[in-house]
Design an enzyme around this catalytic site. Structure first.
Site, PDB file in Angstrom:
ATOM      1  N   ASN A   1       0.815  -1.335   0.121  1.00 34.15           N
ATOM      2  CA  ASN A   1       0.066   0.020   0.108  1.00 34.15           C
ATOM      3  C   ASN A   1       0.870   1.168  -0.044  1.00 34.15           C
ATOM      4  O   ASN A   1       1.384   1.845   1.159  1.00 34.15           O
ATOM      5  CB  ASN A   1      -0.902   0.016   0.966  1.00 34.15           C
ATOM      6  CG  ASN A   1      -2.080  -1.101   1.251  1.00 34.15           C
ATOM      7  OD1 ASN A   1      -2.942  -1.029   0.384  1.00 34.15           O
ATOM      8  ND2 ASN A   1      -1.725  -2.147   1.849  1.00 34.15           N
ATOM      9  N   GLU A   2       1.166   1.859  -1.158  1.00 37.24           N
ATOM     10  CA  GLU A   2       1.909   2.861  -1.379  1.00 37.24           C
ATOM     11  C   GLU A   2       1.271   4.207  -1.017  1.00 37.24           C
ATOM     12  O   GLU A   2       0.225   4.168  -0.713  1.00 37.24           O
ATOM     13  CB  GLU A   2       2.296   3.151  -2.792  1.00 37.24           C
ATOM     14  CG  GLU A   2       3.139   1.715  -3.599  1.00 37.24           C
ATOM     15  CD  GLU A   2       4.649   1.607  -2.727  1.00 37.24           C
ATOM     16  OE1 GLU A   2       5.004   2.356  -1.666  1.00 37.24           O
ATOM     17  OE2 GLU A   2       5.638   0.738  -3.244  1.00 37.24           O
TER      18      GLU A   2
END
Ligand code: F6R
Length: 641
Positions: free
Chosen positions: A161-162
């Protein structure tokens, strides 16, 4: 607000336990997991674990495997769901997370294969959405995650989850951030080979686990941890959403904790014991914050910035400023091997013996050069007997393109009809291997050795620039590295004995090393532990009692000024020599990962760091130099002299 929090932890929005080392932390986490698994098994219930990959959990998995083997911990009733997988990689790909989990955990324990879930990297693009929904359904069907293990990326990602991932995000296909791809470049032998996409559980999926354990080691995680633990919740740092979870705890080592308020500015969160090192830290940070030289700090500067208690203890700013100014002044020396016939009462290095035996350890070629090429040059110039020891050949860091070029050169030479036919055959075999290799094929032993030769040749050339006697440049080729690969290094007694034998042979007056705050599973981190163990065993040797141990800073992070105990100034000409030396490591172009917001080659990074250190001294009111290399004495047990 968490009432169990101490005053010092008041800025932390995630409960955080700090351990002296990652080994201590993983023992605690593994014991808690084992307890849960055993308790639930007794009630005939499964334990559902969310697992992570990467360097961080490797030691945790090793400890679980040990508990399985030695303490009968069974995984028969454990169900696992992994956080993520690269999209496009088959499960048997050496860099796939599925393969990682098999090698690091699954194949060593008795977990039934049907209990294992890792996202499938080969799901065709149009089917990914349905596949991700199905993954979530399976988690629910298993009863939800009891505990989710997490690492944190330097972008602040959890899973993949950037930045930009919201707290409600679910399992999905994501594209990978540039910094994340750069961090993975070493594993994939080049950034170009790193997949651009991954399937990851969402932040929302993670937050649904009943318990979260965030693990992090090494100083490279310190600033992002601070943002995640103390900063506001924000999509730009997805790990900050962990603050919302009622049962999330972070387990981190001291270097990773160093940027938290209670370690960075402890006087702002409670009463402190004003030890000399803390006093220096407080004064230096006050001067830096106010952009004032130390000698111009006033009483009100202290009292208006939370340092009244320091003034109370030390009397007035006048005497305190002078004391700290002198301390800083005394760290600067152009004589890193000691100044012969000089009064050394205020110098970092004793004058005697005038000619010292100096032993410099470099985890891989280039590390020592980045950290202390200028100092090496001076030590040699001052007539000390300098031995530079490369602990590993660094052959894993050589791209095929470099090997191809060197093989080309050898081919030219072996054209000669009188050339040795055996040698020609070997060169041909290497050429064929490099030409036919697919990006993820393992190198043969011969090719690895050859790549090691390339790094050794570069290292020798760079040592010549520094004036080192090549007979004193030693390649130790420690077995942990030469027989291992990234994340699968297994240091042993053999490595320790090789280092110890060398120390006994040289009987040094000074030792230089690095890696104290490094990720403990990195080559630098492992080398540091090995040196620590080896030097500990030499503790009672006569030479050891009079030997000073200095730690040079890693290329990614210079020492903060208050920690520096020896600063060696470099003139413009000396800085050029250093850069010339660094340029010889051409196979390492763009191989070293850099800190966020900083880009360029590792030698640019080193030059930048050395210039910044000099500027910081200048701003504190000390002399203005072109650049400075910096060192601190070791505080580690076994190295503390
Ligand atoms: C891996 C994962 C990632 C890593 C993170 C840190 O499954 O979910 O979020 O935890 O990239 O990686 P390391 O541990 O290699 O520093």
């Amino acid at each position: 607000m968490d009432t169990s929090q101490t005053e010092a932890e008041q800025y932390e929005h995630i409960r955080t336990r700090v351990f002296p080392s990652s080994d201590d932390a993983v023992r605690v986490v593994a014991a808690a997991l084992a307890r849960l698994i055993r308790d639930r098994s007794q009630e005939r219930l499964n334990t559902v674990l969310g697992l992570a990959t990467g360097s961080t959990p490797v030691k945790l998995y090793r400890e679980l495997i040990r508990m399985h083997r030695e303490e009968g911990l069974s995984f028969q009733n454990v169900v696992t769901f992994n956080l993520d997988e690269y999209h496009g990689l088959p499960p048997n790909h050496p860099e796939s997370y599925r393969h990682f989990m098999e090698v690091q955990l699954f194949k060593h324990v008795d977990i039934p294969s049907e209990n294992i879930h890792v996202p499938d990297g080969l799901v065709p693009r149009p089917e990914v959405y349905a596949y991700c929904q199905e993954y979530e359904r399976k988690i629910r069907e298993a009863g939800g995650l009891d505990v989710q293990i997490l690492g944190i990326g330097r972008t602040g990602h959890i899973g993949f989850n950037e930045p930009g991932s919201g707290p409600d995000s679910r399992t999905r296909l994501v594209s990978l951030d540039r910094l994340t791809r750069r961090d993975a470049a070493r594993d994939f032998r080049g950034e170009a080979n790193v997949p651009g996409y991954a399937i990851t559980m969402g932040v929302g999926t993670i937050l649904q686990a009943r318990e979260l354990a965030l693990l992090a080691w090494g100083e490279s995680k310190a600033s992002i941890l601070r943002a995640a633990i103390e900063g506001p919740q924000s999509e730009s740092i997805p790990a900050s959403f962990l603050q919302r979870h009622p049962n999330c705890q972070s387990y981190i080592d001291e270097p990773a904790a160093s940027e938290l308020t209670r370690f960075r500015v402890p006087w702002k969160v409670g009463t402190v014991d004003w030890k000399p090192s803390l006093v220096r830290k407080a004064v230096v940070s006050l001067a830096a914050d106010l952009k004032k030289p130390v000698l111009r700090l006033r009483d009100e500067d202290y009292s208006e910035n939370g340092l009244a208690s320091l003034l109370m203890e030390t009397g007035s700013s006048y005497s305190l400023n002078i004391r700290i100014f002198n301390e800083l002044q005394h760290t600067i020396t152009g004589w890193p091997g000691g100044k012969p016939n000089a009064d050394d009462s205020n110098r970092p290095v004793p004058a005697n013996p005038a000619h010292k035996r100096v032993l410099v350890f470099s985890p891989e070629p280039l590390d020592a050069e980045l950290g202390m090429a200028g100092t090496l040059h001076r030590l040699v110039g001052h007539g000390h007997e300098v031995t530079l020891v490369y602990l590993t050949s660094g052959n894993l860091g050589v791209p095929d393109s470099e090997a191809r070029m060197a093989i080309g050169l050898l081919n030219e030479l072996s054209e000669n009809p009188e050339g040795d036919p055996q040698r020609r055959k070997r060169i041909r075999a290497l050429a064929e291997e490099v030409d036919n290799k697919k990006p993820f094929d393992e190198d043969s032993a011969d090719l690895r050795k050859f790549k090691g030769f390339i790094r050794k040749a570069e290292a020798r050339a760079s040592c010549q620039v520094l004036g080192l006697d090549l007979s004193r440049v030693i390649f130790l080729d420690l077995p942990f590295y030469e027989t291992g690969r990234y994340r699968q290094f297994r240091p042993s007694e053999e490595d320790v004995s090789a280092i110890r034998a060398l120390c006994e042979l040289i009987q040094p007056h000074q030792i230089y090393l690095t890696g104290s705050g490094a990720d403990p599973s990195s080559v630098s981190g492992i080398s540091f532990q090995l040196l620590r163990t080896a030097l500990e065993t030499c503790r009672n040797d006569a030479w050891s009692g009079r030997c000073q141990t200095w730690i040079y800073a890693a290329a990614e992070r210079p020492w903060p000024i208050h920690e520096i105990e020896m600063a060696v100034p470099l003139s413009p000409a000396e800085l050029s020599v250093k850069l010339d030396c660094l340029y010889h490591h051409r196979s390492q172009r763009s191989q070293t990962p850099f800190l966020e917001n900083q880009s360029g080659e590792s030698w640019q990074q080193a030059e930048h760091n050395n210039r910044v250190t000099a500027q910081q001294y200048d701003r504190l009111g000390l002399a203005e130099y072109e650049a400075m290399e910096s060192f601190r004495r070791s505080r580690e047990p076994g190295l503390a002299r």
